[in-house]
Design a protein around this motif. Structure first.
Motif, PDB file in Angstrom:
ATOM      1  N   UNK A 118       0.838  -1.199   0.000  1.00  0.00           N
ATOM      2  CA  UNK A 118       0.000   0.000   0.000  1.00  0.00           C
ATOM      3  C   UNK A 118       0.878   1.256   0.000  1.00  0.00           C
ATOM      4  N   UNK A 119       1.952   1.233   0.788  1.00  0.00           N
ATOM      5  CA  UNK A 119       2.857   2.384   0.834  1.00  0.00           C
ATOM      6  C   UNK A 119       3.536   2.571  -0.519  1.00  0.00           C
ATOM      7  N   UNK A 120       3.962   1.462  -1.143  1.00  0.00           N
ATOM      8  CA  UNK A 120       4.590   1.549  -2.466  1.00  0.00           C
ATOM      9  C   UNK A 120       3.621   2.112  -3.496  1.00  0.00           C
ATOM     10  N   UNK A 121       2.378   1.652  -3.457  1.00  0.00           N
ATOM     11  CA  UNK A 121       1.382   2.119  -4.425  1.00  0.00           C
ATOM     12  C   UNK A 121       1.091   3.602  -4.244  1.00  0.00           C
ATOM     13  N   UNK A 122       1.074   4.072  -3.017  1.00  0.00           N
ATOM     14  CA  UNK A 122       0.813   5.493  -2.798  1.00  0.00           C
ATOM     15  C   UNK A 122       2.029   6.352  -3.151  1.00  0.00           C
ATOM     16  N   UNK A 123       3.201   5.746  -3.181  1.00  0.00           N
ATOM     17  CA  UNK A 123       4.411   6.495  -3.522  1.00  0.00           C
ATOM     18  C   UNK A 123       4.517   6.748  -5.016  1.00  0.00           C
ATOM     19  N   UNK A 124       3.851   5.940  -5.830  1.00  0.00           N
ATOM     20  CA  UNK A 124       3.882   6.123  -7.283  1.00  0.00           C
ATOM     21  C   UNK A 124       2.834   7.172  -7.647  1.00  0.00           C
ATOM     22  N   UNK A 125       3.318   8.323  -8.067  1.00  0.00           N
ATOM     23  CA  UNK A 125       2.430   9.418  -8.475  1.00  0.00           C
ATOM     24  C   UNK A 125       2.218   9.341  -9.985  1.00  0.00           C
ATOM     25  N   UNK A 126       1.120   9.911 -10.460  1.00  0.00           N
ATOM     26  CA  UNK A 126       0.882   9.895 -11.913  1.00  0.00           C
ATOM     27  C   UNK A 126       2.020  10.545 -12.700  1.00  0.00           C
ATOM     28  N   UNK A 127       2.737  11.499 -12.089  1.00  0.00           N
ATOM     29  CA  UNK A 127       3.862  12.128 -12.790  1.00  0.00           C
ATOM     30  C   UNK A 127       4.996  11.138 -13.010  1.00  0.00           C
ATOM     31  N   UNK A 128       5.096  10.119 -12.122  1.00  0.00           N
ATOM     32  CA  UNK A 128       6.175   9.146 -12.228  1.00  0.00           C
ATOM     33  C   UNK A 128       5.937   8.138 -13.343  1.00  0.00           C
ATOM     34  N   UNK A 129       4.701   7.992 -13.766  1.00  0.00           N
ATOM     35  CA  UNK A 129       4.363   7.020 -14.796  1.00  0.00           C
ATOM     36  C   UNK A 129       4.582   7.660 -16.160  1.00  0.00           C
ATOM     37  N   UNK A 130       5.345   6.992 -16.985  1.00  0.00           N
ATOM     38  CA  UNK A 130       5.640   7.520 -18.312  1.00  0.00           C
ATOM     39  C   UNK A 130       4.379   7.454 -19.173  1.00  0.00           C
ATOM     40  N   UNK A 131       4.112   8.520 -19.923  1.00  0.00           N
ATOM     41  CA  UNK A 131       2.932   8.494 -20.785  1.00  0.00           C
ATOM     42  C   UNK A 131       3.143   7.507 -21.927  1.00  0.00           C
ATOM     43  N   UNK A 132       2.031   6.955 -22.386  1.00  0.00           N
ATOM     44  CA  UNK A 132       2.126   6.040 -23.505  1.00  0.00           C
ATOM     45  C   UNK A 132       2.445   6.826 -24.770  1.00  0.00           C
ATOM     46  N   UNK A 133       3.385   6.311 -25.538  1.00  0.00           N
ATOM     47  CA  UNK A 133       3.818   6.970 -26.763  1.00  0.00           C
ATOM     48  C   UNK A 133       3.180   6.250 -27.939  1.00  0.00           C
ATOM     49  N   UNK A 134       2.537   7.030 -28.793  1.00  0.00           N
ATOM     50  CA  UNK A 134       1.946   6.451 -29.992  1.00  0.00           C
ATOM     51  C   UNK A 134       3.070   6.185 -30.970  1.00  0.00           C
ATOM     52  N   UNK A 135       3.293   4.931 -31.265  1.00  0.00           N
ATOM     53  CA  UNK A 135       4.403   4.560 -32.142  1.00  0.00           C
ATOM     54  C   UNK A 135       3.993   4.526 -33.601  1.00  0.00           C
ATOM     55  N   UNK A 136       2.741   4.809 -33.870  1.00  0.00           N
ATOM     56  CA  UNK A 136       2.286   4.806 -35.269  1.00  0.00           C
ATOM     57  C   UNK A 136       1.773   3.440 -35.657  1.00  0.00           C
ATOM     58  N   UNK A 137       1.575   3.256 -36.948  1.00  0.00           N
ATOM     59  CA  UNK A 137       1.006   1.983 -37.424  1.00  0.00           C
ATOM     60  C   UNK A 137       2.015   0.845 -37.271  1.00  0.00           C
ATOM     61  N   UNK A 138       1.470  -0.333 -37.135  1.00  0.00           N
ATOM     62  CA  UNK A 138       2.325  -1.508 -37.002  1.00  0.00           C
ATOM     63  C   UNK A 138       2.861  -1.920 -38.376  1.00  0.00           C
ATOM     64  N   UNK A 139       3.765  -2.849 -38.369  1.00  0.00           N
ATOM     65  CA  UNK A 139       4.344  -3.345 -39.617  1.00  0.00           C
ATOM     66  C   UNK A 139       3.258  -3.978 -40.488  1.00  0.00           C
ATOM     67  N   UNK A 140       2.343  -4.676 -39.844  1.00  0.00           N
ATOM     68  CA  UNK A 140       1.253  -5.304 -40.593  1.00  0.00           C
ATOM     69  C   UNK A 140       0.385  -4.245 -41.271  1.00  0.00           C
ATOM     70  N   UNK A 141       0.079  -3.150 -40.559  1.00  0.00           N
ATOM     71  CA  UNK A 141      -0.728  -2.077 -41.147  1.00  0.00           C
ATOM     72  C   UNK A 141      -0.024  -1.462 -42.358  1.00  0.00           C
ATOM     73  N   UNK A 142       1.278  -1.260 -42.248  1.00  0.00           N
ATOM     74  CA  UNK A 142       2.030  -0.696 -43.384  1.00  0.00           C
ATOM     75  C   UNK A 142       2.001  -1.623 -44.589  1.00  0.00           C
ATOM     76  N   UNK A 143       2.166  -2.925 -44.364  1.00  0.00           N
ATOM     77  CA  UNK A 143       2.143  -3.879 -45.471  1.00  0.00           C
ATOM     78  C   UNK A 143       0.763  -3.918 -46.135  1.00  0.00           C
ATOM     79  N   UNK A 144      -0.283  -3.815 -45.326  1.00  0.00           N
ATOM     80  CA  UNK A 144      -1.642  -3.788 -45.896  1.00  0.00           C
ATOM     81  C   UNK A 144      -1.824  -2.533 -46.749  1.00  0.00           C
ATOM     82  N   UNK A 145      -1.314  -1.383 -46.280  1.00  0.00           N
ATOM     83  CA  UNK A 145      -1.408  -0.141 -47.055  1.00  0.00           C
ATOM     84  C   UNK A 145      -0.653  -0.264 -48.375  1.00  0.00           C
ATOM     85  N   UNK A 146       0.545  -0.860 -48.346  1.00  0.00           N
ATOM     86  CA  UNK A 146       1.338  -1.039 -49.571  1.00  0.00           C
ATOM     87  C   UNK A 146       0.604  -1.951 -50.534  1.00  0.00           C
TER      88      UNK A 146
END
Length: 142
Positions: free
Chosen positions: A106-134
């Motif tokens: 419980x103490x560990x969970x309360x120590x993790x603040x939302x600022x400490x969590x890295x935001x999710x990065x949009x990496x763009x389309x997957x390799x499969x999506x690119x191949x389908x587009x091609x």
């Protein structure tokens, strides 16, 4: 060989383990006192003062006033009370450790603040999506 020993000792896991063993020994004294000095008297109050650790049965016959006397006399004893006491002590210790781990989590969970969590990065389309587009683009050309 000495350098290998130095490397082994300098590893963080060995030091963490040593600290854990030392803390565990100190914690054992606290839990033993909790069980022997606080909880067992309460259990004794509810059971009419029965000392479970002195409950035994002499397998070869004979009468003894206590388990210690029977063992000193060399009698074969079935010390079910000692086992029962050990099981109760284990359950109490397990409960205390569970509560301690729960509190630490419980103490560990309360120590993790939302600022400490890295935001999710949009990496763009997957390799499969690119191949389908091609593939679709090639079909349009044909």
């Amino acid at each position: 060989m000495i350098n290998e020993f130095k490397d082994f000792i300098a590893k963080g896991n060995v030091m963490d383990m040593a600290v854990g063993i030392i803390i565990g020994a100190a914690f054992t004294a606290i839990v033993t006192s909790l069980v022997d000095d606080l909880i067992n008297p309460i259990i004794g109050l509810f059971t009419g003062g029965v000392d479970f650790s002195n409950l035994f049965w002499v397998m070869g016959g004979g009468e003894y006033a206590s388990l210690a006397q029977a063992r000193d006399a060399g009698a074969t004893v079935f010390a079910y009370g000692s086992f029962f006491t050990a099981v109760i002590n284990f359950l109490i210790i397990a409960w205390v450790v569970f509560m301690l781990v729960k509190m630490v989590n419980r103490v560990k969970a309360s120590a993790v603040r939302p600022d400490d969590v890295a935001p999710e990065v949009d990496t763009g389309p997957s390799e499969k999506d690119l191949l389908i587009d091609i593939r679709d683009a090639l079909r349009l050309r044909a």
